[in-house]
Design a protein around this motif. Structure first.
Motif, PDB file in Angstrom:
ATOM      1  N   LEU A  20      -7.974 -10.331  24.881  1.00  0.00           N
ATOM      2  CA  LEU A  20      -8.420  -9.126  25.836  1.00  0.00           C
ATOM      3  C   LEU A  20      -9.745  -9.532  26.815  1.00  0.00           C
ATOM      4  CD1 LEU A  20      -7.832  -5.493  24.410  1.00  0.00           C
ATOM      5  CD2 LEU A  20      -6.780  -6.939  26.520  1.00  0.00           C
ATOM      6  N   ASN A  33      -4.172 -14.116  27.624  1.00  0.00           N
ATOM      7  CA  ASN A  33      -3.050 -13.173  27.633  1.00  0.00           C
ATOM      8  C   ASN A  33      -2.181 -14.122  26.609  1.00  0.00           C
ATOM      9  OD1 ASN A  33      -0.688 -11.719  28.631  1.00  0.00           O
ATOM     10  ND2 ASN A  33       0.062 -13.554  29.550  1.00  0.00           N
ATOM     11  N   MET A  40       0.362 -11.385  18.498  1.00  0.00           N
ATOM     12  CA  MET A  40       1.475 -10.133  18.419  1.00  0.00           C
ATOM     13  C   MET A  40       2.649 -10.910  17.497  1.00  0.00           C
ATOM     14  SD  MET A  40       2.710  -7.319  19.093  1.00  0.00           S
ATOM     15  CE  MET A  40       1.528  -6.791  20.277  1.00  0.00           C
ATOM     16  N   PHE A  89       7.807  -1.358  31.190  1.00  0.00           N
ATOM     17  CA  PHE A  89       7.741  -1.865  29.786  1.00  0.00           C
ATOM     18  C   PHE A  89       6.889  -0.965  29.204  1.00  0.00           C
ATOM     19  CE2 PHE A  89       8.039  -6.483  31.896  1.00  0.00           C
ATOM     20  CZ  PHE A  89       9.468  -6.400  31.556  1.00  0.00           C
ATOM     21  N   VAL A  92       8.977   2.087  27.913  1.00  0.00           N
ATOM     22  CA  VAL A  92       9.798   1.882  26.591  1.00  0.00           C
ATOM     23  C   VAL A  92       8.971   1.738  25.289  1.00  0.00           C
ATOM     24  CG1 VAL A  92      11.942   0.651  27.880  1.00  0.00           C
ATOM     25  CG2 VAL A  92       9.828  -0.844  27.167  1.00  0.00           C
ATOM     26  N   ASN A 217      -0.553   4.120  30.144  1.00  0.00           N
ATOM     27  CA  ASN A 217      -0.598   3.093  29.474  1.00  0.00           C
ATOM     28  C   ASN A 217      -1.377   3.223  28.317  1.00  0.00           C
ATOM     29  OD1 ASN A 217      -0.553   0.265  28.496  1.00  0.00           O
ATOM     30  ND2 ASN A 217      -2.314  -0.171  29.788  1.00  0.00           N
ATOM     31  N   LEU A 236      -0.976  -1.072  13.608  1.00  0.00           N
ATOM     32  CA  LEU A 236      -0.656  -0.319  14.921  1.00  0.00           C
ATOM     33  C   LEU A 236      -1.827   0.763  15.080  1.00  0.00           C
ATOM     34  CD1 LEU A 236       2.641   1.448  13.639  1.00  0.00           C
ATOM     35  CD2 LEU A 236       2.221   0.055  15.747  1.00  0.00           C
ATOM     36  N   VAL A 243      -6.051  -0.330  22.816  1.00  0.00           N
ATOM     37  CA  VAL A 243      -5.512  -0.013  24.144  1.00  0.00           C
ATOM     38  C   VAL A 243      -5.517   1.290  24.748  1.00  0.00           C
ATOM     39  CG1 VAL A 243      -2.989   0.060  25.346  1.00  0.00           C
ATOM     40  CG2 VAL A 243      -3.460  -1.730  23.632  1.00  0.00           C
TER      41      VAL A 243
ATOM     42  N   THR B  35      -2.654  -5.228  28.427  1.00  0.00           N
ATOM     43  CA  THR B  35      -3.086  -4.161  27.304  1.00  0.00           C
ATOM     44  C   THR B  35      -1.629  -3.551  27.212  1.00  0.00           C
ATOM     45  OG1 THR B  35      -3.680  -2.479  28.906  1.00  0.00           O
ATOM     46  CG2 THR B  35      -5.519  -3.778  27.720  1.00  0.00           C
ATOM     47  N   ASN B  36      -0.958  -3.411  28.235  1.00  0.00           N
ATOM     48  CA  ASN B  36       0.333  -2.711  27.987  1.00  0.00           C
ATOM     49  C   ASN B  36       1.271  -3.648  26.943  1.00  0.00           C
ATOM     50  OD1 ASN B  36       3.078  -1.665  28.834  1.00  0.00           O
ATOM     51  ND2 ASN B  36       3.344  -3.258  30.062  1.00  0.00           N
ATOM     52  N   ALA B  37       1.171  -4.972  27.121  1.00  0.00           N
ATOM     53  CA  ALA B  37       1.970  -5.660  26.190  1.00  0.00           C
ATOM     54  C   ALA B  37       1.548  -5.527  24.838  1.00  0.00           C
ATOM     55  CB  ALA B  37       1.969  -7.102  26.407  1.00  0.00           C
ATOM     56  N   ILE B  38       0.242  -5.413  24.578  1.00  0.00           N
ATOM     57  CA  ILE B  38      -0.367  -5.222  23.267  1.00  0.00           C
ATOM     58  C   ILE B  38       0.263  -3.926  22.525  1.00  0.00           C
ATOM     59  CG2 ILE B  38      -2.337  -4.763  22.030  1.00  0.00           C
ATOM     60  CD1 ILE B  38      -3.772  -6.966  23.649  1.00  0.00           C
ATOM     61  N   HIS B  39       0.349  -2.880  23.329  1.00  0.00           N
ATOM     62  CA  HIS B  39       0.686  -1.596  22.590  1.00  0.00           C
ATOM     63  C   HIS B  39       2.123  -1.701  22.116  1.00  0.00           C
ATOM     64  CE1 HIS B  39       2.896   0.193  25.992  1.00  0.00           C
ATOM     65  NE2 HIS B  39       1.575   0.558  26.603  1.00  0.00           N
ATOM     66  N   GLY B  40       2.866  -2.886  22.551  1.00  0.00           N
ATOM     67  CA  GLY B  40       4.133  -3.138  22.277  1.00  0.00           C
ATOM     68  C   GLY B  40       4.043  -3.337  20.479  1.00  0.00           C
ATOM     69  N   ILE B  41       2.951  -3.369  19.953  1.00  0.00           N
ATOM     70  CA  ILE B  41       2.780  -3.285  18.574  1.00  0.00           C
ATOM     71  C   ILE B  41       3.594  -2.183  17.796  1.00  0.00           C
ATOM     72  CG2 ILE B  41       0.725  -1.878  18.568  1.00  0.00           C
ATOM     73  CD1 ILE B  41       0.416  -4.742  16.502  1.00  0.00           C
ATOM     74  N   ASN B  73       8.903  -4.319  25.464  1.00  0.00           N
ATOM     75  CA  ASN B  73       7.319  -3.890  25.731  1.00  0.00           C
ATOM     76  C   ASN B  73       6.548  -5.156  25.598  1.00  0.00           C
ATOM     77  OD1 ASN B  73       5.215  -1.390  24.818  1.00  0.00           O
ATOM     78  ND2 ASN B  73       5.204  -2.809  26.193  1.00  0.00           N
ATOM     79  N   VAL B  74       6.851  -5.919  24.375  1.00  0.00           N
ATOM     80  CA  VAL B  74       6.183  -7.183  23.968  1.00  0.00           C
ATOM     81  C   VAL B  74       6.321  -8.361  24.926  1.00  0.00           C
ATOM     82  CG1 VAL B  74       5.428  -8.766  22.385  1.00  0.00           C
ATOM     83  CG2 VAL B  74       5.506  -6.232  21.567  1.00  0.00           C
ATOM     84  N   GLY B  77       6.142  -7.722  28.593  1.00  0.00           N
ATOM     85  CA  GLY B  77       4.798  -7.469  29.037  1.00  0.00           C
ATOM     86  C   GLY B  77       3.912  -8.540  29.224  1.00  0.00           C
ATOM     87  N   PHE B  78       3.841  -9.547  28.317  1.00  0.00           N
ATOM     88  CA  PHE B  78       3.253 -11.022  28.071  1.00  0.00           C
ATOM     89  C   PHE B  78       3.707 -11.733  29.269  1.00  0.00           C
ATOM     90  CE2 PHE B  78       1.957  -9.911  23.802  1.00  0.00           C
ATOM     91  CZ  PHE B  78       0.698  -9.613  23.734  1.00  0.00           C
TER      92      PHE B  78
END
Lengths: 280, 102
Positions: A20, A33, A40, A89, A92, A217, A236, A243, B35-41, B73-74, B77-78
């Motif tokens: 980040l 990124n 992840m 995204f 979902v 978001n 989590l 975020v 950050t959107n991709a990260i909350h795919g956690i 999402n993950v 997103g990335f």
């Protein structure tokens, strides 16, 4: 084994934070990124190593469906259609939180044998996740021009109706936390929250949409953090809260860059005021 | 357990606030997307609840959908963030090319 998993989680958080930080600078953004993406991947692998994991075929099914849908969607989307893709995204993600909360409710007989904080966190996650899912879908629909881009309002009835819907969701949550275990209670809660998401985003003009997506978001992040509290999962909690916090700041920055204030954007359509922005 | 979790929550919140202090306007959208991709956690939540034992057909269906949603999402997103950033990277090149033409 659990210590090993905890260590992997810590590596994952570090990569999220480092990634980040990279994303805030033009030169380091691309690398940032991918660093976050590696974090992840580590977090997912660590979770799959948890002792007692099963249902492997179903897990694989979910992961494959997600990849098969997600990769082409991200690859093929036109550059001009990026914002609505982000909205989708984000949506979902919120939907996933709401579904997990629903299953939590079902598998624990309405949190019958869980501490109160688990019920509260899970219900919070359900409400915010559902708001985020439906709100994001409306944002997607507006930007994709499936829905009219200009504000759609109910005039003076809008604000009281929204407040009523929020109250309905909260009352249902209180009934569940107090011991209600009927499936209809949580379904009602998810529907009430869904209507809040739809009703709040519909009156917002297309020009303000990026700020709204950023706000949703941050919401999804918060709901993920709440889900982490309920499931007692540090990954989590940390990733969701980062975020949630960074998303709130970013929303504020985006609103400022457009000379708008967040309350004005969210409230803009309320009461049919002409102030609501841009009109797509 | 709750107190520890709350401590982690609060500290993570401060990290989130601190990381995003100065961001150039052009990077707002990619950062939001990242950050959107990260909350795919939340994907992990689906994995834990399904993997550690969920019975019943409806529960399983809901969780498979949740995992699929989290994965979209993950992964999405990335990838989208990367494409957005690639767009920024091309700009200086184009400028350089135009200047070279002149």
């Amino acid at each position: 084994m659990t210590t090993f998993i905890a260590v992997l989680y810590i590596i994952a958080f570090s990569l999220f934070i480092y990634g980040l930080m990279g994303l805030t600078g033009p030169r380091t953004a691309v690398r940032g990124n991918w660093i976050a993406a590696v974090g992840m991947a580590i977090a997912v692998i660590a979770t799959l190593l948890l002792p007692g994991m099963g249902n492997w075929w179903l897990i694989a099914l979910g992961l494959v469906i997600g990849t098969v849908v997600g990769v082409p969607a991200a690859r093929r989307v036109k550059m001009t259609a990026m914002p609505q893709m982000v909205a989708l995204f984000n949506g979902v993600g919120g939907g996933a939180v709401a579904l997990i909360a629903w299953v939590e409710f079902r598998t624990t007989d309405g949190y019958a044998h869980e501490p109160l904080y688990v019920a509260i966190a899970s219900l919070f996650a359900a409400i915010v996740g559902s708001v985020s899912f439906w709100g994001s879908n409306v944002a997607f629909g507006k930007l994709q021009e499936l829905l009219p881009g200009k504000p759609i309002t109910l005039g003076k009835a809008q604000q009281p109706l929204n407040i009523l819907l929020v109250l309905a969701a909260v009352v249902l949550a209180v009934v569940i936390a107090a011991g209600g275990s009927s499936d209809w209670l949580i379904i009602g809660l998810l529907i009430a929250a869904a209507l809040v998401g739809v009703m709040v985003v519909l009156p917002i003009g297309g020009a303000d949409m990026p700020v709204v997506i950023s706000l949703l978001n941050a919401f999804t992040g918060l709901s993920a953090a709440a889900m982490g509290l309920a499931l007692d999962n540090t990954a989590l909690i940390v990733a969701g809260m980062i975020v949630g916090a960074s998303g709130s700041i970013l929303t504020n920055l985006m609103a400022k860059a457009m000379n708008r204030s967040i309350p004005a954007i969210v409230a803009g359509g309320f009461g049919g005021g002409g102030a609501s922005g841009g009109g797509g | 357990m709750l107190v520890e979790s709350l401590a982690v929550l609060v500290l993570a919140g401060f990290v989130g606030f601190t990381v995003i202090s100065k961001v150039p306007n052009t990077l707002h959208t990619p950062l939001m997307s990242g950050t959107n991709a990260i909350h795919g956690i939340v994907l992990l939540g689906g994995l834990i609840v399904l993997g550690l034992g969920a019975d019943g057909v409806l529960n399983k269906i809901l969780l498979v959908i949740a995992i699929a949603f989290g994965t979209i999402n993950v992964v999405g997103g990335f990838l989208v963030t990367d494409r957005m950033l690639a767009m920024f990277k091309e700009k200086p090149k184009e400028k350089a090319a135009k200047e070279a033409d002149k």
